[in-house]
Write an enzyme that holds these catalytic residues in place. Sequence first.
Site, PDB file in Angstrom:
ATOM      1  N   ASP A  11      54.631  41.835  39.221  1.00 15.56           N
ATOM      2  CA  ASP A  11      55.656  42.773  39.489  1.00 15.56           C
ATOM      3  C   ASP A  11      55.878  43.809  38.229  1.00 15.56           C
ATOM      4  O   ASP A  11      54.951  43.561  37.167  1.00 15.56           O
ATOM      5  CB  ASP A  11      56.909  42.382  39.981  1.00 15.56           C
ATOM      6  CG  ASP A  11      57.781  41.751  39.211  1.00 15.56           C
ATOM      7  OD1 ASP A  11      57.374  41.611  37.956  1.00 15.56           O
ATOM      8  OD2 ASP A  11      58.898  41.383  39.509  1.00 15.56           O
ATOM      9  N   CYS A  68      56.153  37.670  37.135  1.00 20.55           N
ATOM     10  CA  CYS A  68      57.215  38.421  37.014  1.00 20.55           C
ATOM     11  C   CYS A  68      58.082  38.276  35.839  1.00 20.55           C
ATOM     12  O   CYS A  68      57.653  37.986  34.898  1.00 20.55           O
ATOM     13  CB  CYS A  68      57.976  38.015  38.519  1.00 20.55           C
ATOM     14  SG  CYS A  68      58.521  36.445  38.580  1.00 20.55           S
ATOM     15  N   THR A  70      60.670  36.525  35.155  1.00 18.63           N
ATOM     16  CA  THR A  70      61.208  35.077  34.724  1.00 18.63           C
ATOM     17  C   THR A  70      59.898  34.051  35.294  1.00 18.63           C
ATOM     18  O   THR A  70      59.890  32.653  34.725  1.00 18.63           O
ATOM     19  CB  THR A  70      62.419  34.608  35.494  1.00 18.63           C
ATOM     20  OG1 THR A  70      61.990  34.839  36.736  1.00 18.63           O
ATOM     21  CG2 THR A  70      63.603  35.539  34.941  1.00 18.63           C
ATOM     22  N   HIS A 101      47.783  16.562  36.105  1.00 20.53           N
ATOM     23  CA  HIS A 101      48.555  15.810  37.000  1.00 20.53           C
ATOM     24  C   HIS A 101      48.770  16.470  38.326  1.00 20.53           C
ATOM     25  O   HIS A 101      48.794  15.597  39.400  1.00 20.53           O
ATOM     26  CB  HIS A 101      50.066  15.077  36.461  1.00 20.53           C
ATOM     27  CG  HIS A 101      49.677  14.282  35.087  1.00 20.53           C
ATOM     28  ND1 HIS A 101      50.733  13.667  34.610  1.00 20.53           N
ATOM     29  CD2 HIS A 101      48.545  13.890  34.523  1.00 20.53           C
ATOM     30  CE1 HIS A 101      50.306  13.050  33.707  1.00 20.53           C
ATOM     31  NE2 HIS A 101      48.920  13.136  33.533  1.00 20.53           N
ATOM     32  N   HIS A 136      47.388  10.002  40.412  1.00 22.58           N
ATOM     33  CA  HIS A 136      47.731  11.429  40.863  1.00 22.58           C
ATOM     34  C   HIS A 136      47.823  11.732  42.223  1.00 22.58           C
ATOM     35  O   HIS A 136      48.376  12.490  42.959  1.00 22.58           O
ATOM     36  CB  HIS A 136      47.530  12.474  39.860  1.00 22.58           C
ATOM     37  CG  HIS A 136      48.115  12.134  38.352  1.00 22.58           C
ATOM     38  ND1 HIS A 136      49.205  11.915  38.038  1.00 22.58           N
ATOM     39  CD2 HIS A 136      46.998  11.716  37.423  1.00 22.58           C
ATOM     40  CE1 HIS A 136      49.460  11.453  36.887  1.00 22.58           C
ATOM     41  NE2 HIS A 136      48.030  11.381  36.273  1.00 22.58           N
TER      42      HIS A 136
END
Length: 164
Positions: A11, A68, A70, A101, A136
């Site tokens: 964004d 974005c 954050t 992992h 995993h």
Amino acid sequence: MEKSPILIGNDHGGYTLKVTIVAHLREQGYPIEDVGSHSEAIVRYPYYGAAVASAIASGRASRGILICSTGIGMSILANKYKGVRAALCSSSYQAKMTSAHNDSNILCLGGRCIGVFEAIDLVNNWLQTPYEGGRHDISLGLIGEAEAVNFSENHWMPELPEEK
Ligand code: RB5
């Protein structure tokens, strides 16, 4: 080296970092499909997150990067898609570990949270670290069980809005 293109979406808060990362990855020879947005004009991140996450969920692409301000909104959206394992990373160590992992298939970054050099190192680590498998697989199998019960087969894939 990846065969299918790495999809990248952003964004307004992720635009500047996206431009740098796309240039870096193209220079390294990675095929990149940039789904936008293509400027710092204000847009709604779920549209661009959906373009990348739905391509991963449908099998059209195997890896994507979402940016974005954050990285949080993009990671919330992306993890609502079946088969998506989106990892929000702010350090190279996290990027390395989530490939090793979690076999994460989308990397989320906060364009206003990390520096350019850290972001490039982080992306390199994410792309170059192989999944370890082994124990995993047990955890990924359990995540798959949760998805099978919780998710429908359909993917929300809206038309991208016209950018102003
Ligand atoms: C947009 O201002 C901002 O909310 C978005 O870039 C993102 O950080 C959301 O999580």
